[in-house]
Design a protein around this motif. Structure first.
Motif, PDB file in Angstrom:
ATOM      1  N   PHE A  77      -0.180   3.817  -9.057  1.00 24.86           N
ATOM      2  CA  PHE A  77      -0.076   4.878  -8.054  1.00 24.86           C
ATOM      3  C   PHE A  77      -1.397   5.636  -7.952  1.00 24.86           C
ATOM      4  CE2 PHE A  77       0.844   9.167  -6.641  1.00 24.86           C
ATOM      5  CZ  PHE A  77       1.714   8.968  -5.573  1.00 24.86           C
ATOM      6  N   GLY A  78      -1.984   5.975  -9.090  1.00 26.67           N
ATOM      7  CA  GLY A  78      -3.250   6.693  -9.076  1.00 26.67           C
ATOM      8  C   GLY A  78      -4.378   5.866  -8.485  1.00 26.67           C
ATOM      9  N   LEU A  79      -4.406   4.566  -8.796  1.00 30.00           N
ATOM     10  CA  LEU A  79      -5.467   3.716  -8.262  1.00 30.00           C
ATOM     11  C   LEU A  79      -5.334   3.568  -6.744  1.00 30.00           C
ATOM     12  CD1 LEU A  79      -5.640   0.931 -11.001  1.00 30.00           C
ATOM     13  CD2 LEU A  79      -7.145   2.896 -10.685  1.00 30.00           C
ATOM     14  N   ILE A  80      -4.104   3.471  -6.251  1.00 34.71           N
ATOM     15  CA  ILE A  80      -3.905   3.411  -4.797  1.00 34.71           C
ATOM     16  C   ILE A  80      -4.390   4.706  -4.149  1.00 34.71           C
ATOM     17  CG2 ILE A  80      -2.162   3.321  -2.968  1.00 34.71           C
ATOM     18  CD1 ILE A  80      -0.537   1.468  -4.779  1.00 34.71           C
ATOM     19  N   GLY A  81      -4.049   5.844  -4.764  1.00 35.04           N
ATOM     20  CA  GLY A  81      -4.502   7.121  -4.235  1.00 35.04           C
ATOM     21  C   GLY A  81      -6.015   7.238  -4.225  1.00 35.04           C
ATOM     22  N   ALA A  82      -6.672   6.749  -5.291  1.00 39.75           N
ATOM     23  CA  ALA A  82      -8.136   6.782  -5.342  1.00 39.75           C
ATOM     24  C   ALA A  82      -8.740   5.912  -4.248  1.00 39.75           C
ATOM     25  CB  ALA A  82      -8.613   6.322  -6.713  1.00 39.75           C
ATOM     26  N   ALA A  83      -8.148   4.733  -4.013  1.00 39.61           N
ATOM     27  CA  ALA A  83      -8.649   3.845  -2.960  1.00 39.61           C
ATOM     28  C   ALA A  83      -8.490   4.492  -1.577  1.00 39.61           C
ATOM     29  CB  ALA A  83      -7.907   2.513  -3.003  1.00 39.61           C
ATOM     30  N   GLN A 108      -6.934   9.255  14.487  1.00 36.90           N
ATOM     31  CA  GLN A 108      -5.606   9.291  13.861  1.00 36.90           C
ATOM     32  C   GLN A 108      -5.639   8.667  12.469  1.00 36.90           C
ATOM     33  OE1 GLN A 108      -3.655   7.252  17.117  1.00 36.90           O
ATOM     34  NE2 GLN A 108      -2.545   9.113  17.711  1.00 36.90           N
ATOM     35  N   ILE A 109      -6.407   7.580  12.309  1.00 32.63           N
ATOM     36  CA  ILE A 109      -6.530   6.961  10.988  1.00 32.63           C
ATOM     37  C   ILE A 109      -7.188   7.922  10.008  1.00 32.63           C
ATOM     38  CG2 ILE A 109      -7.706   5.136   9.701  1.00 32.63           C
ATOM     39  CD1 ILE A 109      -7.299   3.313  12.116  1.00 32.63           C
ATOM     40  N   THR A 110      -8.234   8.620  10.477  1.00 33.20           N
ATOM     41  CA  THR A 110      -8.941   9.549   9.595  1.00 33.20           C
ATOM     42  C   THR A 110      -8.043  10.704   9.165  1.00 33.20           C
ATOM     43  OG1 THR A 110     -11.030   9.012  10.689  1.00 33.20           O
ATOM     44  CG2 THR A 110     -10.958  11.026   9.369  1.00 33.20           C
ATOM     45  N   TRP A 111      -7.347  11.303  10.124  1.00 37.74           N
ATOM     46  CA  TRP A 111      -6.456  12.422   9.781  1.00 37.74           C
ATOM     47  C   TRP A 111      -5.290  11.947   8.915  1.00 37.74           C
ATOM     48  CZ3 TRP A 111      -7.939  17.113   9.790  1.00 37.74           C
ATOM     49  CH2 TRP A 111      -8.845  17.586  10.728  1.00 37.74           C
ATOM     50  N   SER A 112      -4.811  10.744   9.137  1.00 39.01           N
ATOM     51  CA  SER A 112      -3.750  10.200   8.287  1.00 39.01           C
ATOM     52  C   SER A 112      -4.254  10.013   6.861  1.00 39.01           C
ATOM     53  CB  SER A 112      -3.252   8.860   8.843  1.00 39.01           C
ATOM     54  OG  SER A 112      -2.702   9.014  10.135  1.00 39.01           O
ATOM     55  N   GLY A 113      -5.492   9.523   6.729  1.00 40.21           N
ATOM     56  CA  GLY A 113      -6.076   9.367   5.400  1.00 40.21           C
ATOM     57  C   GLY A 113      -6.243  10.692   4.681  1.00 40.21           C
ATOM     58  N   ILE A 114      -6.617  11.732   5.430  1.00 44.64           N
ATOM     59  CA  ILE A 114      -6.757  13.057   4.815  1.00 44.64           C
ATOM     60  C   ILE A 114      -5.404  13.545   4.299  1.00 44.64           C
ATOM     61  CG2 ILE A 114      -7.279  15.476   5.301  1.00 44.64           C
ATOM     62  CD1 ILE A 114      -9.424  14.490   7.257  1.00 44.64           C
ATOM     63  N   ALA A 115      -4.371  13.387   5.106  1.00 46.71           N
ATOM     64  CA  ALA A 115      -3.027  13.810   4.676  1.00 46.71           C
ATOM     65  C   ALA A 115      -2.558  13.020   3.466  1.00 46.71           C
ATOM     66  CB  ALA A 115      -2.040  13.652   5.839  1.00 46.71           C
ATOM     67  N   MET A 116      -2.792  11.711   3.471  1.00 47.49           N
ATOM     68  CA  MET A 116      -2.379  10.878   2.338  1.00 47.49           C
ATOM     69  C   MET A 116      -3.196  11.196   1.083  1.00 47.49           C
ATOM     70  SD  MET A 116      -1.874   7.237   4.338  1.00 47.49           S
ATOM     71  CE  MET A 116      -1.445   6.361   2.843  1.00 47.49           C
ATOM     72  N   THR A 117      -4.480  11.507   1.261  1.00 47.75           N
ATOM     73  CA  THR A 117      -5.311  11.874   0.109  1.00 47.75           C
ATOM     74  C   THR A 117      -4.779  13.132  -0.563  1.00 47.75           C
ATOM     75  OG1 THR A 117      -7.292  10.864   1.064  1.00 47.75           O
ATOM     76  CG2 THR A 117      -7.616  12.584  -0.595  1.00 47.75           C
ATOM     77  N   ALA A 118      -4.438  14.141   0.245  1.00 47.38           N
ATOM     78  CA  ALA A 118      -3.894  15.376  -0.324  1.00 47.38           C
ATOM     79  C   ALA A 118      -2.584  15.114  -1.058  1.00 47.38           C
ATOM     80  CB  ALA A 118      -3.688  16.407   0.788  1.00 47.38           C
ATOM     81  N   ALA A 119      -1.715  14.285  -0.462  1.00 47.13           N
ATOM     82  CA  ALA A 119      -0.426  13.995  -1.082  1.00 47.13           C
ATOM     83  C   ALA A 119      -0.595  13.203  -2.379  1.00 47.13           C
ATOM     84  CB  ALA A 119       0.454  13.218  -0.099  1.00 47.13           C
ATOM     85  N   PHE A 120      -1.449  12.176  -2.367  1.00 42.38           N
ATOM     86  CA  PHE A 120      -1.653  11.358  -3.555  1.00 42.38           C
ATOM     87  C   PHE A 120      -2.268  12.164  -4.695  1.00 42.38           C
ATOM     88  CE2 PHE A 120      -1.047   7.457  -1.034  1.00 42.38           C
ATOM     89  CZ  PHE A 120      -0.410   6.662  -1.969  1.00 42.38           C
ATOM     90  N   SER A 121      -3.251  13.009  -4.384  1.00 44.16           N
ATOM     91  CA  SER A 121      -3.920  13.761  -5.445  1.00 44.16           C
ATOM     92  C   SER A 121      -2.971  14.760  -6.101  1.00 44.16           C
ATOM     93  CB  SER A 121      -5.147  14.469  -4.888  1.00 44.16           C
ATOM     94  OG  SER A 121      -4.803  15.336  -3.818  1.00 44.16           O
ATOM     95  N   LEU A 122      -2.207  15.501  -5.300  1.00 42.98           N
ATOM     96  CA  LEU A 122      -1.265  16.459  -5.874  1.00 42.98           C
ATOM     97  C   LEU A 122      -0.145  15.747  -6.639  1.00 42.98           C
ATOM     98  CD1 LEU A 122      -0.977  19.031  -2.939  1.00 42.98           C
ATOM     99  CD2 LEU A 122      -2.160  19.335  -5.121  1.00 42.98           C
TER     100      LEU A 122
END
Length: 257
Positions: A77-83, A108-122
């Motif tokens: 899970f952490g490695l996917i979030g880092a990627a 849309q891809i960029t903003w989706s990545g930002i949202a997913m990055t925040a979710a994965f990190s937390l």
């Protein structure tokens, strides 16, 4: 035992490499930002350099949060979030430096990545508590992660299908879910600090208890049964009388006249 030590050594090296790369890249970006600020006029190039510094710094923190799971059960899970974080940072930097208009899909891809990055990190930080054996911590963790998933799904829906969202009910539900998710992100770690693990209360370190459970799962048994088997196989501890030196057979056993 040797395999376990080898695995922990590999994990330690991997962590050091990742942290070294992050620190190095952020240091270069920070140096570029300082040069841009000291270079005189803040033109378009200077603002792009500063934006790149901010992007690298923010996503470096996100990657560090995700790689905190390296060496644990939830390492994938952490490695996917880092990627996801690294890919999103690349998109964002390309957006800053590009000279052409991006199509809506790339935004849309960029903003989706930002949202997913925040979710994965937390979520990665919260998943550090996944080995706690207190029911309150585990239930709170599951509920909080579920709320994270709901918020992320709703945010992605807004990004990709903004015209299909209800302007009255949808933002209210999203706000409530986000508030509850933020509440859980604060409450669950606090509860984990206040409630000690049963293993800690019994004098067993949490890491040792986690290793015992992992070994039991690999053998298809329970931690209690594995520990009982290990204790049974140990040789008996000699009694105090048995620890005394044996008497020399040539020495008379009776009292000396």
């Amino acid at each position: 035992m040797t395999d376990d030590r080898s695995r922990r050594g590999t994990v330690s090296i991997l962590r050091r490499v990742i942290v070294g790369v992050i620190i190095g890249s952020f240091s270069l970006a920070a140096l570029g930002g300082i040069v841009a600020l000291l270079g005189g006029e803040l033109n378009e190039t200077a603002w792009r350099v500063l934006s790149t510094t901010a992007i690298v710094g923010a996503f470096s923190v996100a990657v560090l949060c995700c790689v905190a799971l390296v060496g644990r059960r939830l390492q994938p899970f952490g490695l996917i979030g880092a990627a996801v974080s690294i890919a999103t940072a690349g998109f964002a930097i390309a957006l800053v430096w590009s000279e052409w208009d991006w199509p809506d899909e790339l935004w849309q891809i960029t903003w989706s990545g930002i949202a997913m990055t925040a979710a994965f990190s937390l979520a990665s930080l919260l998943l550090l508590l996944a080995d706690r054996d207190r029911s309150a911590v585990r239930i709170g963790l599951i509920a909080t992660l579920g709320l994270f998933a709901v918020v992320l799904g709703m945010v992605l829906y807004v990004i990709w299908w903004p015209d299909r969202t209800d302007g009255e009910i949808f933002p209210r539900v999203l706000g409530i879910a986000a508030i509850l998710a933020a509440l859980g992100a604060v409450v669950v770690p606090v509860i984990s600090l206040l409630l000690r693990d049963r293993s800690a209360a019994s004098g067993i370190a949490a890491e040792t208890h986690a290793r015992l459970e992992r070994a039991a799962r690999e053998r298809g048994t329970t931690a209690d049964a594995l520990l009982s088997e290990m204790l049974t196989s140990l040789p008996p501890v000699p009694r105090e009388s048995d620890r005394r030196m044996p008497q020399d057979p040539t020495e008379p056993s009776g009292p000396t006249p």
